[in-house]
Design a protein around this motif. Structure first.
Motif, PDB file in Angstrom:
ATOM      1  N   MET A 149      54.881 -18.340  21.279  1.00 42.74           N
ATOM      2  CA  MET A 149      54.838 -18.235  20.119  1.00 42.74           C
ATOM      3  C   MET A 149      56.105 -18.689  19.231  1.00 42.74           C
ATOM      4  O   MET A 149      56.277 -19.168  17.924  1.00 42.74           O
ATOM      5  CB  MET A 149      54.300 -16.708  19.448  1.00 42.74           C
ATOM      6  CG  MET A 149      52.922 -16.640  19.737  1.00 42.74           C
ATOM      7  SD  MET A 149      51.474 -17.801  19.290  1.00 42.74           S
ATOM      8  CE  MET A 149      51.629 -17.159  17.605  1.00 42.74           C
ATOM      9  N   GLU A 150      57.220 -18.227  19.842  1.00 40.61           N
ATOM     10  CA  GLU A 150      58.529 -18.620  19.315  1.00 40.61           C
ATOM     11  C   GLU A 150      58.439 -20.124  19.300  1.00 40.61           C
ATOM     12  O   GLU A 150      59.205 -20.750  18.308  1.00 40.61           O
ATOM     13  CB  GLU A 150      59.463 -17.972  20.427  1.00 40.61           C
ATOM     14  CG  GLU A 150      61.098 -18.429  19.827  1.00 40.61           C
ATOM     15  CD  GLU A 150      61.428 -18.089  18.485  1.00 40.61           C
ATOM     16  OE1 GLU A 150      62.084 -18.760  17.767  1.00 40.61           O
ATOM     17  OE2 GLU A 150      60.853 -16.895  18.010  1.00 40.61           O
ATOM     18  N   VAL A 151      58.150 -20.662  20.201  1.00 43.69           N
ATOM     19  CA  VAL A 151      58.163 -22.636  20.202  1.00 43.69           C
ATOM     20  C   VAL A 151      57.265 -22.944  18.880  1.00 43.69           C
ATOM     21  O   VAL A 151      57.540 -23.810  18.146  1.00 43.69           O
ATOM     22  CB  VAL A 151      57.817 -22.870  21.509  1.00 43.69           C
ATOM     23  CG1 VAL A 151      57.640 -24.576  21.275  1.00 43.69           C
ATOM     24  CG2 VAL A 151      58.801 -22.596  22.304  1.00 43.69           C
ATOM     25  N   LEU A 152      55.944 -22.272  19.010  1.00 39.62           N
ATOM     26  CA  LEU A 152      54.851 -22.597  17.767  1.00 39.62           C
ATOM     27  C   LEU A 152      55.262 -22.522  16.572  1.00 39.62           C
ATOM     28  O   LEU A 152      55.292 -23.244  15.616  1.00 39.62           O
ATOM     29  CB  LEU A 152      53.628 -22.219  18.251  1.00 39.62           C
ATOM     30  CG  LEU A 152      53.068 -22.665  19.412  1.00 39.62           C
ATOM     31  CD1 LEU A 152      51.715 -21.995  19.588  1.00 39.62           C
ATOM     32  CD2 LEU A 152      52.711 -24.019  19.549  1.00 39.62           C
ATOM     33  N   PHE A 153      55.947 -21.176  16.381  1.00 44.77           N
ATOM     34  CA  PHE A 153      56.286 -20.361  14.959  1.00 44.77           C
ATOM     35  C   PHE A 153      57.532 -19.970  14.855  1.00 44.77           C
ATOM     36  O   PHE A 153      57.725 -18.869  14.849  1.00 44.77           O
ATOM     37  CB  PHE A 153      55.138 -19.545  14.521  1.00 44.77           C
ATOM     38  CG  PHE A 153      54.015 -19.980  14.400  1.00 44.77           C
ATOM     39  CD1 PHE A 153      53.379 -20.930  13.495  1.00 44.77           C
ATOM     40  CD2 PHE A 153      52.924 -19.932  15.517  1.00 44.77           C
ATOM     41  CE1 PHE A 153      52.086 -21.596  13.362  1.00 44.77           C
ATOM     42  CE2 PHE A 153      51.729 -20.153  15.511  1.00 44.77           C
ATOM     43  CZ  PHE A 153      51.078 -21.251  14.478  1.00 44.77           C
ATOM     44  N   THR A 195      49.649 -27.150  19.852  1.00 43.09           N
ATOM     45  CA  THR A 195      50.335 -27.246  18.562  1.00 43.09           C
ATOM     46  C   THR A 195      49.985 -26.076  17.905  1.00 43.09           C
ATOM     47  O   THR A 195      49.237 -25.514  17.971  1.00 43.09           O
ATOM     48  CB  THR A 195      49.892 -28.568  17.737  1.00 43.09           C
ATOM     49  OG1 THR A 195      48.468 -28.420  17.692  1.00 43.09           O
ATOM     50  CG2 THR A 195      50.188 -29.710  18.865  1.00 43.09           C
ATOM     51  N   PRO A 196      50.854 -25.825  16.741  1.00 48.46           N
ATOM     52  CA  PRO A 196      50.750 -24.859  15.740  1.00 48.46           C
ATOM     53  C   PRO A 196      49.206 -24.784  15.215  1.00 48.46           C
ATOM     54  O   PRO A 196      48.393 -24.276  14.863  1.00 48.46           O
ATOM     55  CB  PRO A 196      51.624 -25.001  14.503  1.00 48.46           C
ATOM     56  CG  PRO A 196      52.819 -25.740  15.291  1.00 48.46           C
ATOM     57  CD  PRO A 196      52.087 -26.474  16.325  1.00 48.46           C
ATOM     58  N   ALA A 197      48.680 -26.177  14.828  1.00 46.81           N
ATOM     59  CA  ALA A 197      47.466 -26.656  14.401  1.00 46.81           C
ATOM     60  C   ALA A 197      46.337 -26.189  15.157  1.00 46.81           C
ATOM     61  O   ALA A 197      45.246 -25.452  14.820  1.00 46.81           O
ATOM     62  CB  ALA A 197      47.164 -28.060  14.075  1.00 46.81           C
ATOM     63  N   MET A 198      46.404 -26.240  16.487  1.00 38.97           N
ATOM     64  CA  MET A 198      45.548 -26.177  17.591  1.00 38.97           C
ATOM     65  C   MET A 198      45.261 -24.433  17.559  1.00 38.97           C
ATOM     66  O   MET A 198      44.168 -24.014  17.588  1.00 38.97           O
ATOM     67  CB  MET A 198      45.812 -26.533  18.856  1.00 38.97           C
ATOM     68  CG  MET A 198      45.746 -27.906  19.119  1.00 38.97           C
ATOM     69  SD  MET A 198      46.680 -28.505  20.727  1.00 38.97           S
ATOM     70  CE  MET A 198      45.614 -27.529  21.983  1.00 38.97           C
ATOM     71  N   TYR A 199      46.530 -23.713  17.357  1.00 41.43           N
ATOM     72  CA  TYR A 199      46.397 -22.273  17.541  1.00 41.43           C
ATOM     73  C   TYR A 199      45.790 -21.739  16.340  1.00 41.43           C
ATOM     74  O   TYR A 199      45.117 -20.775  16.405  1.00 41.43           O
ATOM     75  CB  TYR A 199      47.834 -21.734  17.588  1.00 41.43           C
ATOM     76  CG  TYR A 199      47.939 -20.281  17.820  1.00 41.43           C
ATOM     77  CD1 TYR A 199      47.571 -19.733  19.017  1.00 41.43           C
ATOM     78  CD2 TYR A 199      48.175 -19.277  16.912  1.00 41.43           C
ATOM     79  CE1 TYR A 199      47.688 -18.367  19.229  1.00 41.43           C
ATOM     80  CE2 TYR A 199      48.437 -17.947  16.964  1.00 41.43           C
ATOM     81  CZ  TYR A 199      48.102 -17.497  18.265  1.00 41.43           C
ATOM     82  OH  TYR A 199      47.834 -16.070  18.398  1.00 41.43           O
TER      83      TYR A 199
END
Length: 184
Positions: A115-119, A56-60
């Motif tokens: 990264m394209e999926v996360l952000f 998830t973006p939060a994990m990253y």
């Protein structure tokens, strides 16, 4: 004349022993501590991804915040090897010639895709809860982290060696393994 020369040499050696060497050792210790922090962060992040089956973006963001706490800059490379099955046919044009066997191969996806999926570029339009990068059980996930800046210990070493070692990487950690679960 020789007395002045020996006094100058002694002063240089004293400076090195009293000031430069302890500073260099403290910077070496700082690099070792940074390595330990980065190793812990990388292993925690990769193990979390492997046990949950997603990023998830939060994990990253939490992962990068832990890396930033060391004061160094890092290059983060992620790789997801997705397990694929391809049926084997004696005649690929005819489905009735299936031989009852499958070829297993891995399709690799790298950091830009993840990264394209996360952000995504239209990030504000997609809610954060929906921006999960999903992995499947038995896929492989690997993270490689390397520092990109010249650490202070490297600067001191280059000063003492009267030149540049050419290699600024002091912290390089590859970590990963098989995805164990799909918790989504």
């Amino acid at each position: 004349m020789s007395n002045a020369l020996s006094l100058t040499a002694a002063a240089i050696v004293a400076c090195l022993l009293l000031y430069i060497y302890p500073i260099g050792k403290s910077y070496e210790t700082q690099d070792q501590m940074s390595y330990a922090i980065v190793y812990k962060s990388v292993s925690k992040f990769a193990d979390s991804v492997r046990s949950k089956g997603y990023i998830t973006p939060a994990m990253y963001r939490e992962f990068t915040a832990e890396l930033d706490a060391t004061g160094n800059m890092y290059k983060i490379e992620m790789q997801h090897d997705e397990k694929r099955y391809h049926p084997v046919y004696s005649d690929p044009a005819d489905e009735t010639t299936f031989l009852g066997d499958y070829e297993v191969y891995f399709e690799a996806r790298y950091t830009p895709h993840i990264m394209e999926v996360l952000f995504p570029e239209q990030g504000s339009a997609v809610p954060e809860q929906e921006r999960k990068y999903l992995l499947k059980q038995y896929d492989y996930f690997t993270v490689r982290v390397s520092n990109t800046n010249t650490t202070k210990a490297t600067l001191v070493r280059n000063f003492l060696n009267m030149g540049s070692s050419g290699n600024v990487v002091r912290i390089h950690i590859p970590y990963g393994g098989m995805v164990l679960n799909e918790d989504y």
